[in-house]
Design a protein around this motif. Sequence first.
Motif, PDB file in Angstrom:
ATOM      1  N   MET A 180       0.845  -1.210   0.000  1.00 28.81           N
ATOM      2  CA  MET A 180       0.000   0.000   0.000  1.00 28.81           C
ATOM      3  C   MET A 180       0.876   1.254   0.000  1.00 28.81           C
ATOM      4  O   MET A 180       0.564   2.240  -0.660  1.00 28.81           O
ATOM      5  CB  MET A 180      -0.912   0.002   1.225  1.00 28.81           C
ATOM      6  N   LYS A 181       1.973   1.206   0.772  1.00 28.79           N
ATOM      7  CA  LYS A 181       2.892   2.359   0.800  1.00 28.79           C
ATOM      8  C   LYS A 181       3.535   2.552  -0.566  1.00 28.79           C
ATOM      9  O   LYS A 181       3.707   3.670  -1.033  1.00 28.79           O
ATOM     10  CB  LYS A 181       3.987   2.128   1.855  1.00 28.79           C
ATOM     11  N   ARG A 182       3.916   1.416  -1.218  1.00 24.22           N
ATOM     12  CA  ARG A 182       4.600   1.504  -2.514  1.00 24.22           C
ATOM     13  C   ARG A 182       3.727   2.227  -3.536  1.00 24.22           C
ATOM     14  O   ARG A 182       4.209   3.015  -4.334  1.00 24.22           O
ATOM     15  CB  ARG A 182       4.939   0.102  -3.008  1.00 24.22           C
ATOM     16  N   TYR A 183       2.414   1.947  -3.521  1.00 24.22           N
ATOM     17  CA  TYR A 183       1.512   2.571  -4.493  1.00 24.22           C
ATOM     18  C   TYR A 183       0.800   3.797  -3.927  1.00 24.22           C
ATOM     19  O   TYR A 183      -0.132   4.307  -4.540  1.00 24.22           O
ATOM     20  CB  TYR A 183       0.504   1.528  -5.011  1.00 24.22           C
ATOM     21  N   GLU A 184       1.259   4.255  -2.750  1.00 26.41           N
ATOM     22  CA  GLU A 184       0.755   5.486  -2.121  1.00 26.41           C
ATOM     23  C   GLU A 184      -0.772   5.484  -2.015  1.00 26.41           C
ATOM     24  O   GLU A 184      -1.447   6.409  -2.457  1.00 26.41           O
ATOM     25  CB  GLU A 184       1.254   6.717  -2.899  1.00 26.41           C
ATOM     26  N   VAL A 185      -1.303   4.410  -1.441  1.00 31.71           N
ATOM     27  CA  VAL A 185      -2.754   4.248  -1.331  1.00 31.71           C
ATOM     28  C   VAL A 185      -3.220   4.711   0.058  1.00 31.71           C
ATOM     29  O   VAL A 185      -2.793   4.153   1.062  1.00 31.71           O
ATOM     30  CB  VAL A 185      -3.156   2.767  -1.546  1.00 31.71           C
ATOM     31  N   PRO A 186      -4.096   5.713   0.147  1.00 31.65           N
ATOM     32  CA  PRO A 186      -4.675   6.083   1.449  1.00 31.65           C
ATOM     33  C   PRO A 186      -5.505   4.917   1.974  1.00 31.65           C
ATOM     34  O   PRO A 186      -6.136   4.205   1.196  1.00 31.65           O
ATOM     35  CB  PRO A 186      -5.581   7.282   1.131  1.00 31.65           C
ATOM     36  N   ARG A 187      -5.516   4.702   3.284  1.00 32.41           N
ATOM     37  CA  ARG A 187      -6.247   3.547   3.784  1.00 32.41           C
ATOM     38  C   ARG A 187      -6.918   3.797   5.124  1.00 32.41           C
ATOM     39  O   ARG A 187      -6.524   4.678   5.880  1.00 32.41           O
ATOM     40  CB  ARG A 187      -5.327   2.336   3.901  1.00 32.41           C
ATOM     41  N   ILE A 188      -7.938   2.992   5.383  1.00 33.28           N
ATOM     42  CA  ILE A 188      -8.548   2.952   6.707  1.00 33.28           C
ATOM     43  C   ILE A 188      -8.361   1.523   7.212  1.00 33.28           C
ATOM     44  O   ILE A 188      -8.197   0.605   6.414  1.00 33.28           O
ATOM     45  CB  ILE A 188     -10.045   3.351   6.686  1.00 33.28           C
ATOM     46  N   ALA A 217      -5.437   6.085  15.025  1.00 37.85           N
ATOM     47  CA  ALA A 217      -6.248   6.213  16.245  1.00 37.85           C
ATOM     48  C   ALA A 217      -7.630   5.642  15.961  1.00 37.85           C
ATOM     49  O   ALA A 217      -8.091   5.628  14.809  1.00 37.85           O
ATOM     50  CB  ALA A 217      -6.357   7.674  16.667  1.00 37.85           C
ATOM     51  N   ALA A 218      -8.293   5.181  17.026  1.00 37.61           N
ATOM     52  CA  ALA A 218      -9.615   4.566  16.886  1.00 37.61           C
ATOM     53  C   ALA A 218     -10.694   5.630  16.716  1.00 37.61           C
ATOM     54  O   ALA A 218     -10.685   6.652  17.404  1.00 37.61           O
ATOM     55  CB  ALA A 218      -9.905   3.716  18.114  1.00 37.61           C
ATOM     56  N   LEU A 219     -11.613   5.391  15.779  1.00 41.89           N
ATOM     57  CA  LEU A 219     -12.780   6.258  15.607  1.00 41.89           C
ATOM     58  C   LEU A 219     -13.990   5.651  16.312  1.00 41.89           C
ATOM     59  O   LEU A 219     -15.047   6.257  16.363  1.00 41.89           O
ATOM     60  CB  LEU A 219     -13.102   6.448  14.120  1.00 41.89           C
ATOM     61  N   GLN A 220     -13.783   4.412  16.797  1.00 39.04           N
ATOM     62  CA  GLN A 220     -14.885   3.708  17.465  1.00 39.04           C
ATOM     63  C   GLN A 220     -14.371   3.001  18.710  1.00 39.04           C
ATOM     64  O   GLN A 220     -13.171   2.750  18.839  1.00 39.04           O
ATOM     65  CB  GLN A 220     -15.484   2.665  16.510  1.00 39.04           C
ATOM     66  N   VAL A 313      -9.169   4.087  12.464  1.00 38.87           N
ATOM     67  CA  VAL A 313      -9.369   2.672  12.791  1.00 38.87           C
ATOM     68  C   VAL A 313     -10.826   2.416  13.177  1.00 38.87           C
ATOM     69  O   VAL A 313     -11.348   3.031  14.105  1.00 38.87           O
ATOM     70  CB  VAL A 313      -8.426   2.244  13.938  1.00 38.87           C
ATOM     71  N   PHE A 314     -11.478   1.525  12.420  1.00 46.31           N
ATOM     72  CA  PHE A 314     -12.850   1.101  12.691  1.00 46.31           C
ATOM     73  C   PHE A 314     -12.812  -0.284  13.338  1.00 46.31           C
ATOM     74  O   PHE A 314     -11.803  -0.982  13.249  1.00 46.31           O
ATOM     75  CB  PHE A 314     -13.662   1.053  11.390  1.00 46.31           C
ATOM     76  N   MET A 315     -13.910  -0.672  13.968  1.00 46.85           N
ATOM     77  CA  MET A 315     -13.935  -1.966  14.665  1.00 46.85           C
ATOM     78  C   MET A 315     -15.230  -2.713  14.366  1.00 46.85           C
ATOM     79  O   MET A 315     -16.196  -2.110  13.902  1.00 46.85           O
ATOM     80  CB  MET A 315     -13.807  -1.748  16.174  1.00 46.85           C
ATOM     81  N   GLY A 316     -15.227  -4.013  14.672  1.00 49.38           N
ATOM     82  CA  GLY A 316     -16.461  -4.769  14.483  1.00 49.38           C
ATOM     83  C   GLY A 316     -16.207  -6.257  14.373  1.00 49.38           C
ATOM     84  O   GLY A 316     -15.103  -6.745  14.629  1.00 49.38           O
TER      85      GLY A 316
END
Length: 753
Positions: A180-188, A217-220, A313-316
């Motif tokens: 993901m870093k190599r292709y500069e992809v934003p991620r959640i 950081a956690a959003l949930q 960061v989401f959870m579930g």
Amino acid sequence: MPRFPRFSTPRLLYSLHTSKTTPSRSPPSSLLVGSFHLRQFSAGNLARAKDDKELWWTDVMARLRNIGISAHIDSGKTTLTERILYYTGKIHEIHEVRGRDGVGAKMDSMDLEREKGITIQSAATYCTWNGYQINIIDTPGHVDFTIEVERALRVLDGAILVLCSVGGVQSQSITVDRQMKRYEVPRIAFINKLDRMGADPWKVLNQMRSKLRHHAAALQLPIGLEDDFKGLIDLVQLKALYFHGSSGQEIVIEDIPSDMEALVAEKRRELIEIVSEVDDQLAEAFLEDVPITPTDLEEAVRRATIARKFIPVFMGSAFKNKGVQPLLNGVLGYLPCPCEVSNYALDQTKDEEKVILGGTPDGPLVALAFKLEEGRFGQLTFLRIYEGVIRKGDFIFNINTGKKIKVPRLVRMHSDEMEDIQEAHAGQIVAVFGVDCASGDTFTDGSVKYTMTSMNVPEPVMSLAVQPVSKDSGGQFSKALNRFQKEDPTFRVGLDPESGQTIISGMGELHLEVYVERIRREYKVDATVGKPRVNFRETVTQRADFDYLHKKQSGGQGQYGRVTGFIEPLPAGSATKFEFENSIVGQAIPSNFIPAIEKGFKEAANSGSLIGHPVENVRIVLTDGASHAVDSSELAFKLAAIYAFRKCYTVAKPVILEPVMLVELKVPTEFQGTVAGDINKRKGVIIGNDQEGDDSVITAQVPLNNMFGYSTSLRSMTQGKGEFTMEYKEHSPVSHDVQAQLVNNYKGPNATE
């Protein structure tokens, strides 16, 4: 230009009743966990849109997301995708990856995938959520199929990194994150499986910060864990979410439980502090102690995520149908639309000068073929359109081959199903039939000569000898191998010059096993398989000089060529594996013979004299030579180079290199000593040993040659409780005794030659 339908701006969230006495119940499609609307879509673009009398594509592009779901094996990627498809109305019932009903998950369309319970091929689909179109690619987690992850990430604008709340950040999570870093992809990130025994999302979050170096950081906040996992608290909106109904489709929004208010306040403050470190606007409000509204926080998280400075960061638990809809809203709210990601092409008419693509349907067509698949109706080519519009019946140009091709059929994919469409525009992922091309080719409408940069393709590390049992099935056998080579750049086919056997090479035992099984199932060809072989390499360890004269006179024109120079190892970490340098001053050898000399050295380096494997990390410098006015020819100099290489190669103290694998084992602590002892027996080096609850996590570097059949050994050593993953790390020199043994084995059958 066709006009696309407009979508109304999504409603703001939580305009619903939120008291505990009257919990709001609403269908999944209307739930909005975040006031996501078009104000975040580049104000400059919107201003220009008004100037251009509202460009037709502004809304459409803002409401498009291209995402991939990537993770370590068994983190729940395919299960999560299944839930996303269900909640968005794309499928009408949920099936499990290893379901007892025998149906299997929608995205695992191959029989082999359903039997083994793993994803082998990345599968594309699309769905609609709150008026937004989401294109999704579900990728494999096993390292043997790493090319599937590479090519998916190459064409995506955003990604979901799925992590297991028990396993945490595992070896393949690190590999996927590196891609993901190599292709500069934003991620959640999505911490899954909170319902499992031993679930600890905070441990996983700390591992993200320490192992992956993420600003996260956690959003949930989970309400309960393991068997008590009831729901989530949204730290942005400060509301509790509960998931009711047989499949979690009913969402109940309530106030935060009173016993969790202190923890919620602490975690929300932590979230604001971490985002403030990378977002100046939020930092200003935070330092001035201005109250931070949910909208302020949401916009700051979006800015920081798209800039790849922060990971929300989401959870579930996808399996228990909890937390998937808020994650979907997170995709809409925090991941970029195609216009917010900068992609560039190389202009072939201007010496590969970089050209930034606008990412709009108004420009000339630029599309990349990132994946090939043999469908029922011929070759299916997956295209990511970066600019312009493609229509059924259009003529397009393959820039890599120069061919002009008509688009006979254009489809949108939903796993192995397809839907015919008449046209597609920038930002979309579609497939075309009947277009002959290779993976990585660029297509345009002919007005520009742009090519997209290709993806990183790792070298194969293992080989197998295969041959069809029946001679009559040779045609089908060749057809299968040709198709797989075209589909998968990490799958190679060659011929053993000594035995005449067909040799297939790939990324590991499972990779090759899957292809042999596919030959049997899809082409009805039974094949016998030889013992797996490791792809060794050879290299030199010191400088050696050469001065070779190739002279032959046997009637007619003779052959004459003399080459002088030296051979030396390339410095460690060198980008190339073979270098040739012409340092001749003057015309000792006419310049038109130099390419033939380079070709001769390259040919000689294809087969080292130790065990006949390719020679790598070698630099050849030509310093002098001699030619004859009549007898010198390209052939003479090519042969002179080949013999010169062979003559000086032994003086340069060659060594054999073997692939070394990075192995991560997770075993109960009681078996730690036995497993570590076995790793040492296999000449492995243990580089890390961590404790995770009752388990030991051992990281080691082990030669691939000593890892065959390891899964069976590990099972018997740990009573079936141990698991391991391995991935290629590097080629490194073998020990003297192993080198002597390999050379003897090679020279044995070749001694008569």
